[in-house]
Design a protein around this motif. Structure first.
Motif, PDB file in Angstrom:
ATOM      1  N   HIS A  42       0.838  -1.451  -6.420  1.00 54.21           N
ATOM      2  CA  HIS A  42       0.072  -0.830  -5.209  1.00 54.21           C
ATOM      3  C   HIS A  42      -1.407  -1.814  -5.177  1.00 54.21           C
ATOM      4  CE1 HIS A  42      -2.515   1.684  -2.919  1.00 54.21           C
ATOM      5  NE2 HIS A  42      -3.297   2.138  -4.005  1.00 54.21           N
ATOM      6  N   GLY A  53       5.570   3.265   1.083  1.00 51.65           N
ATOM      7  CA  GLY A  53       5.494   2.235   0.305  1.00 51.65           C
ATOM      8  C   GLY A  53       5.561   2.435  -1.343  1.00 51.65           C
ATOM      9  N   SER A  61      -4.913  -1.220  -2.874  1.00 52.02           N
ATOM     10  CA  SER A  61      -5.592  -0.404  -1.917  1.00 52.02           C
ATOM     11  C   SER A  61      -6.486  -1.528  -0.950  1.00 52.02           C
ATOM     12  CB  SER A  61      -6.889   0.376  -2.762  1.00 52.02           C
ATOM     13  OG  SER A  61      -7.501  -0.315  -3.420  1.00 52.02           O
ATOM     14  N   HIS A  62      -6.354  -2.669  -1.386  1.00 54.70           N
ATOM     15  CA  HIS A  62      -6.919  -3.555  -0.588  1.00 54.70           C
ATOM     16  C   HIS A  62      -5.958  -4.073   0.876  1.00 54.70           C
ATOM     17  CE1 HIS A  62      -4.768  -6.156  -3.298  1.00 54.70           C
ATOM     18  NE2 HIS A  62      -4.800  -7.205  -2.658  1.00 54.70           N
ATOM     19  N   VAL A  63      -4.635  -3.766   0.509  1.00 56.78           N
ATOM     20  CA  VAL A  63      -3.626  -4.309   1.443  1.00 56.78           C
ATOM     21  C   VAL A  63      -3.922  -3.423   2.612  1.00 56.78           C
ATOM     22  CG1 VAL A  63      -1.196  -4.306   2.178  1.00 56.78           C
ATOM     23  CG2 VAL A  63      -2.085  -4.663  -0.350  1.00 56.78           C
ATOM     24  N   THR A  64      -4.004  -4.209   3.858  1.00 55.46           N
ATOM     25  CA  THR A  64      -4.346  -3.641   5.139  1.00 55.46           C
ATOM     26  C   THR A  64      -3.017  -3.944   6.062  1.00 55.46           C
ATOM     27  OG1 THR A  64      -5.434  -5.431   6.340  1.00 55.46           O
ATOM     28  CG2 THR A  64      -6.632  -3.922   4.845  1.00 55.46           C
ATOM     29  N   ASN A  90       0.754  -1.231   0.189  1.00 50.09           N
ATOM     30  CA  ASN A  90       0.102  -0.090   0.124  1.00 50.09           C
ATOM     31  C   ASN A  90       0.921   1.267  -0.074  1.00 50.09           C
ATOM     32  OD1 ASN A  90      -1.710   2.168   0.875  1.00 50.09           O
ATOM     33  ND2 ASN A  90      -3.159   0.375   1.159  1.00 50.09           N
ATOM     34  N   GLU A  91       0.668   2.137  -1.006  1.00 49.81           N
ATOM     35  CA  GLU A  91       1.529   3.174  -1.244  1.00 49.81           C
ATOM     36  C   GLU A  91       1.416   4.228   0.104  1.00 49.81           C
ATOM     37  OE1 GLU A  91       0.483   4.898  -4.963  1.00 49.81           O
ATOM     38  OE2 GLU A  91      -1.263   5.581  -4.368  1.00 49.81           O
ATOM     39  N   GLU A  92       0.261   4.073   0.719  1.00 53.87           N
ATOM     40  CA  GLU A  92      -0.028   5.133   1.891  1.00 53.87           C
ATOM     41  C   GLU A  92       0.944   4.717   3.030  1.00 53.87           C
ATOM     42  OE1 GLU A  92      -1.512   7.957   1.476  1.00 53.87           O
ATOM     43  OE2 GLU A  92      -1.965   7.309  -0.832  1.00 53.87           O
TER      44      GLU A  92
END
Length: 235
Positions: A68, A47, A70-73, A5-7
């Motif tokens: 990347h 990330g 977005s579903h990665v937590t 996740n890039e965030e």
């Protein structure tokens, strides 16, 4: 394919001359789960810095792209997720986005086919191969730690048995151009119970394509007609 996740912020930790990349909030849980008591944080990175890099597959020595997702937590694990485009909706969409070949080497019986390109797994039921893979990872020194757990699979409402997601070829009817005709004819039908008509109209109006080849052990077969040249077909 690996998804990050890039965030998130990731850290490179070092222990016993080995280095691991872990999402920063998961360092404590990762080290405790794997009995790592002595480690140092070598570097902290974003990330975004990982996206575009490649990793080496632990079994097949092939390069795996990092993308990347977005579903990665950061609920558990490492913050880096193995992604198989043929075995999940989010994975499938991510594979299409990055032009990853959608390979589904599991047949209708749940057995690995020759497409897996691994003689040890061919013709074996997918769930029975977990122990084989774990042993191979142990033997080649790439297994850091492991824990058995059960996935919350969806269940078939008739047989009550779990099902898995597989990306397979399907038959669809493109209904966008015939919606008005479908709606007109649905309204001519006397539905019992009455609410079934509303449900059918809602499904028709909200869809562009309708899948008619869902894998089931019941129902009617689909008649298919080929042209003489065998390059076109109709139902």
């Amino acid at each position: 394919m690996l998804a990050v996740n890039e965030e998130f912020t990731y850290s490179i930790i070092k222990t016993n001359e080995q280095q691991y990349i872990i999402a920063q909030p998961l360092i404590d849980s990762f080290t405790k789960a794997n009995n790592i008591t002595d480690f140092t944080i070598v570097k902290t990175i974003s990330g975004k810095d990982l996206i575009g890099l490649t990793a080496l597959h632990p079994l097949y020595q092939r390069k795996t792209p990092i993308v990347h997702g977005s579903h990665v937590t950061i609920n558990d694990g490492t913050g880096i997720v193995h992604t198989a485009p043929a075995f999940g909706e989010e994975d499938f969409d991510l594979g299409l986005k990055h032009n990853i070949k959608i390979l589904c080497p599991i047949n209708d019986q749940g057995q690995f086919t020759a497409e897996i390109n691994d003689e040890q797994l061919v013709n074996k039921f997918y769930d029975d191969t977990n122990k084989i893979i774990v042993e191979r990872l142990k033997n080649n020194g790439t297994l850091i730690g492991m824990k058995w757990f059960k996935h919350q699979y969806p269940h078939d409402w008739r047989t009550k048995k779990p099902v898995i997601y597989r990306a397979t070829l399907q038959w669809f009817i493109a209904i966008e151009k015939i919606k008005s005709l479908l709606t007109k004819n649905i309204n001519k039908v006397n539905f019992v119970p009455e609410w079934a008509k509303k449900r059918m109209l809602l499904m028709t109006n909200n869809r562009y394509d309708w899948c008619i080849s869902r894998q089931r052990a019941w129902g009617l077969p689909i008649p298919i007609f080929y042209t003489e040249k065998k390059n076109q077909l109709w139902i």
